[in-house]
Design a protein around this motif. Structure first.
Motif, PDB file in Angstrom:
ATOM      1  N   ASP A   4     -45.990  87.106 137.045  1.00 49.00           N
ATOM      2  CA  ASP A   4     -47.190  87.757 136.506  1.00 49.00           C
ATOM      3  C   ASP A   4     -46.944  89.250 136.343  1.00 49.00           C
ATOM      4  N   ASP A   5     -46.201  89.872 137.263  1.00 48.36           N
ATOM      5  CA  ASP A   5     -45.846  91.288 137.093  1.00 48.36           C
ATOM      6  C   ASP A   5     -45.041  91.486 135.818  1.00 48.36           C
ATOM      7  N   LEU A   6     -44.060  90.635 135.610  1.00 55.71           N
ATOM      8  CA  LEU A   6     -43.206  90.742 134.434  1.00 55.71           C
ATOM      9  C   LEU A   6     -44.009  90.584 133.141  1.00 55.71           C
ATOM     10  N   VAL A   7     -44.893  89.619 133.105  1.00 54.58           N
ATOM     11  CA  VAL A   7     -45.683  89.366 131.897  1.00 54.58           C
ATOM     12  C   VAL A   7     -46.629  90.535 131.606  1.00 54.58           C
ATOM     13  N   ILE A   8     -47.372  90.980 132.613  1.00 54.55           N
ATOM     14  CA  ILE A   8     -48.355  92.059 132.404  1.00 54.55           C
ATOM     15  C   ILE A   8     -47.660  93.363 132.025  1.00 54.55           C
ATOM     16  N   LEU A  65     -46.204  84.702 146.615  1.00 59.44           N
ATOM     17  CA  LEU A  65     -45.811  83.507 145.873  1.00 59.44           C
ATOM     18  C   LEU A  65     -44.660  83.928 144.963  1.00 59.44           C
ATOM     19  N   VAL A  66     -43.461  83.983 145.524  1.00 60.61           N
ATOM     20  CA  VAL A  66     -42.323  84.680 144.941  1.00 60.61           C
ATOM     21  C   VAL A  66     -42.138  84.414 143.447  1.00 60.61           C
ATOM     22  N   GLY A  67     -42.018  83.210 143.017  1.00 57.09           N
ATOM     23  CA  GLY A  67     -41.776  82.948 141.598  1.00 57.09           C
ATOM     24  C   GLY A  67     -42.934  83.351 140.713  1.00 57.09           C
TER      25      GLY A  67
END
Length: 105
Positions: A75-79, A68-70
């Protein structure tokens, strides 16, 4: 709402991004000083947070799948950014040892 404004609100007015950036700038010298034996005691919490951020980033297991590209990348960026912000807090003793002032974020 513009993209920059949205990201600013998402990360708490850029404070967390500044902390993550400061943590990344300090991590290299920390690892060098620990490996060479110049800095003791070993900051296990800081090294664990850095390892956790790296492992989460490369791990195929995510809260939201990367297909789910966006949302998957968000979620990777936030975590990872959150973990790096926590890492920055854990580097305070090391910065004092080096005689650095805390980063202004």
């Amino acid at each position: 709402m513009g993209k920059a404004l949205w990201l600013t609100r998402l990360f708490g007015r850029r404070r967390i991004l500044g902390k993550a950036s400061a943590a990344l700038r300090t991590l290299g010298p920390l690892i060098r000083d620990v490996v060479s034996g110049r800095y003791r005691p070993v900051p296990w919490k800081a090294l664990g947070l850095a390892a956790g951020a790296f492992i989460y980033l490369i791990s195929p297991l995510d809260l939201i799948p990367d297909v789910l590209v966006g949302l998957g990348l968000l979620d990777d960026l936030v975590i990872v950014t959150w973990l790096l912000g926590k890492l920055d807090d854990a580097l305070e003793d090391y910065r004092c040892w080096r005689g650095e002032t805390p980063p202004q974020v």
